[in-house]
Design an enzyme around this catalytic site. Structure first.
Site, short mmCIF file in Angstrom:
data_model
loop_
_atom_site.label_atom_id
_atom_site.label_comp_id
_atom_site.label_asym_id
_atom_site.label_seq_id
_atom_site.Cartn_x
_atom_site.Cartn_y
_atom_site.Cartn_z
N ARG A 51 0.77 -57.25 9.34
CA ARG A 51 0.63 -56.14 10.28
C ARG A 51 -0.56 -56.32 11.21
O ARG A 51 -0.45 -56.24 12.43
CB ARG A 51 0.46 -54.87 9.45
N THR A 52 -1.72 -56.58 10.62
CA THR A 52 -2.95 -56.71 11.41
C THR A 52 -2.88 -57.95 12.31
O THR A 52 -3.28 -57.92 13.47
CB THR A 52 -4.17 -56.81 10.47
N LYS A 80 -8.76 -77.31 0.64
CA LYS A 80 -9.32 -78.57 0.13
C LYS A 80 -10.79 -78.42 -0.22
O LYS A 80 -11.47 -79.39 -0.52
CB LYS A 80 -9.18 -79.67 1.20
N ARG A 101 -9.62 -62.55 9.17
CA ARG A 101 -9.39 -61.76 7.95
C ARG A 101 -9.76 -62.67 6.78
O ARG A 101 -9.35 -63.84 6.74
CB ARG A 101 -7.92 -61.33 7.87
N HIS A 129 -13.06 -52.87 7.81
CA HIS A 129 -11.87 -53.16 8.60
C HIS A 129 -12.02 -52.37 9.90
O HIS A 129 -11.31 -51.39 10.13
CB HIS A 129 -10.64 -52.72 7.80
#
Lengths: 314, 151
Positions: A51-52, A80, A101, A129
């Site tokens: 969504r974001t 890695k 994010r 957020h």
């Protein structure tokens, strides 16, 4: 170079918030622009959030930027063992702005310290957020005509709900009255109640969620009560249906009242509420596009005047 | 008698530092923090000494040791109220109460396991609130100064 990253908006002044709201209003009127033509926006999603990510990428595309990035860190070098710093340094060579994010708390702050490219925090673990908060503020402002003196009812999981905590802090300068409606196990944490007291924010705590208890609300902010949050599953079974908003509970509510929800919803708002004039959660998600267009432009030094005087509107 | 003994111990130092007023339960933490088990110089560690200020106290005397500001801030994190005496040529040249600074950089570990500082090779950074609480610059979580873990 001044780093214009957006890690948190909790400390933004009222003037700055209003400035971003005005920008978002401009973008809502005309979302498609060429302001970022020739720019590259990187979206680095170390934790999936469809969504974001789609909202940020749409914002970048509608401003004329090109987008690079990843939505699954398994496909990148971080799997890695590459450090966050190295990934950010590498991407900084390619992009004009980095939307990130991350599953770790504080990752955005750290990323902003290791590069001169502005970082926009698209969520760092359970911490912050800011673009969600910005779109919540924009949704409240747009539907109520003001951010001042509102009755805001927060319902459901107030213990773990990052969005309600951020919203609470961002509203502190606007003289809100909060009603915290939650089961005992998921009530508003003590630290936020202390925060309210320190900032002279009125709040009322209650466990009942009925037609009468929500009659004075200007905003009802719903969140999901998740089974996995309960240590006592019998308690979950007892309260799980007590925090569901149904259409027949809206009979006494104020005309201007709007229902917000950060989405995704599961069952906490019944589908018959969608038809109500009070339902606003889908528009709220759409507002995210305008709020994010505003944040991307702001970190790149594009001003409200630039946007108002933009002759290149598609 | 006890007091005289202590004075003798301190007076016997030609050059070095004395850390005094150490809470008895913090003495060994301080000794560990200063890596005294590896210190080649003359070291005196005393605990449960009588004290006018704090009933019982600990004391550490290290010959030839002069603390850097960084080391002093480390000590202050573990024991905010200890007293440091610097001795040169048998004379006390400096005596000061150690105070906690406003920020603590790369000394304490963040208590939050999902904080970026515990998952990335980087320095930790805390702001001190009310002399009792540390707030992580990154994840924003607070922890009490009493229960910190050093990095």
């Amino acid at each position: 170079m001044e780093n214009r990253s957006v890690v948190s908006i909790a400390d933004y002044s009222k003037e700055k918030i209003q400035y971003l709201l005005d920008m978002a209003t401009e973008f809502e009127a005309r979302p498609n622009r060429r302001l970022l033509e020739g720019k590259v926006v990187a979206t680095l999603f170390f934790e999936p959030s469809t969504r974001t990510r789609l909202s940020f990428e749409t914002a970048a595309n509608r401003l004329g930027a090109r987008v690079i990035g990843f939505s699954d860190p398994k496909a990148t070098s971080s799997s890695k063992g590459e450090t966050l710093k190295d990934t950010i340094k590498m991407v900084s060579n390619y992009a004009d702005v980095i939307v990130m994010r991350h599953y770790l708390e504080g990752a955005a702050q750290y990323a902003s310290e290791v590069t001169n490219v502005p970082i926009i925090n698209a969520g760092d673990g359970a911490n912050l957020h800011p673009s969600q908060t910005m779109l919540d503020l924009y949704s409240i402002y747009k539907t109520q005509g003001t951010l001042y003196n509102l009755n805001i009812y927060m319902v459901g999981d107030l213990k773990y709900g990052r969005t309600v905590h951020s919203l609470l802090m961002s509203m502190r300068k606007y003289n809100p009255t909060f009603h915290f409606i939650a089961p005992k196990e998921l009530e508003m944490p003590e630290e936020y109640k202390i925060y309210c007291k320190q900032n002279n924010i009125n709040y009322i705590e209650q466990q009942d969620f009925t037609e009468d208890t929500i009659a004075d609300a200007d905003i009802i902010y719903m969140t999901r009560v998740q089974r996995e949050r309960f240590s006592d599953l019998m308690e979950y079974e007892r309260v799980k249906d007590a925090y569901i908003l149904k259409a027949d509970m809206l009979g006494k509510c104020r005309d201007n009242m709007k229902i917000l929800h950060p989405l995704p919803r599961v069952n906490e708002i019944e589908y018959d509420v969608d038809e109500s004039k009070h339902a606003y959660y889908f528009e709220q998600a759409q507002n995210g596009l305008y709020a994010r267009e505003a944040l991307i432009c702001d970190v790149l030094g594009i001003t409200l005047d630039d946007i108002k005087n933009d002759k290149n509107i598609k | 008698m006890e007091h005289n003994k202590e004075q003798m111990m301190v007076a016997a130092l030609e050059n070095g530092s004395v850390i005094d007023h150490i809470p008895t339960d913090k003495l060994w933490t301080i000794a560990q923090l200063l890596n005294l088990d590896k210190c080649p110089e003359e070291v005196v560690i005393a605990n449960n000494l009588e004290s006018k200020v704090m009933t019982r106290k600990g004391l550490i005397k290290i010959s030839g040791k002069f603390f850097s500001e960084e080391e002093i801030s480390k000590l202050a994190v573990v024991c905010p109220n200890i007293r440091l005496t610097v001795i040169r040529n048998y004379e006390v040249t400096e005596k000061r109460q150690i105070n906690l600074s406003d920020t603590i950089i790369n000394i304490v570990k963040c208590a939050n396991p999902v904080c970026i500082t515990n998952n990335e090779p980087m320095k930790t950074y805390f702001n001190v609130k009310d002399l009792t609480t540390l707030k992580c610059r990154y994840c924003g979580k607070e922890q009490s100064l009493d229960s910190i873990k050093l990095k």
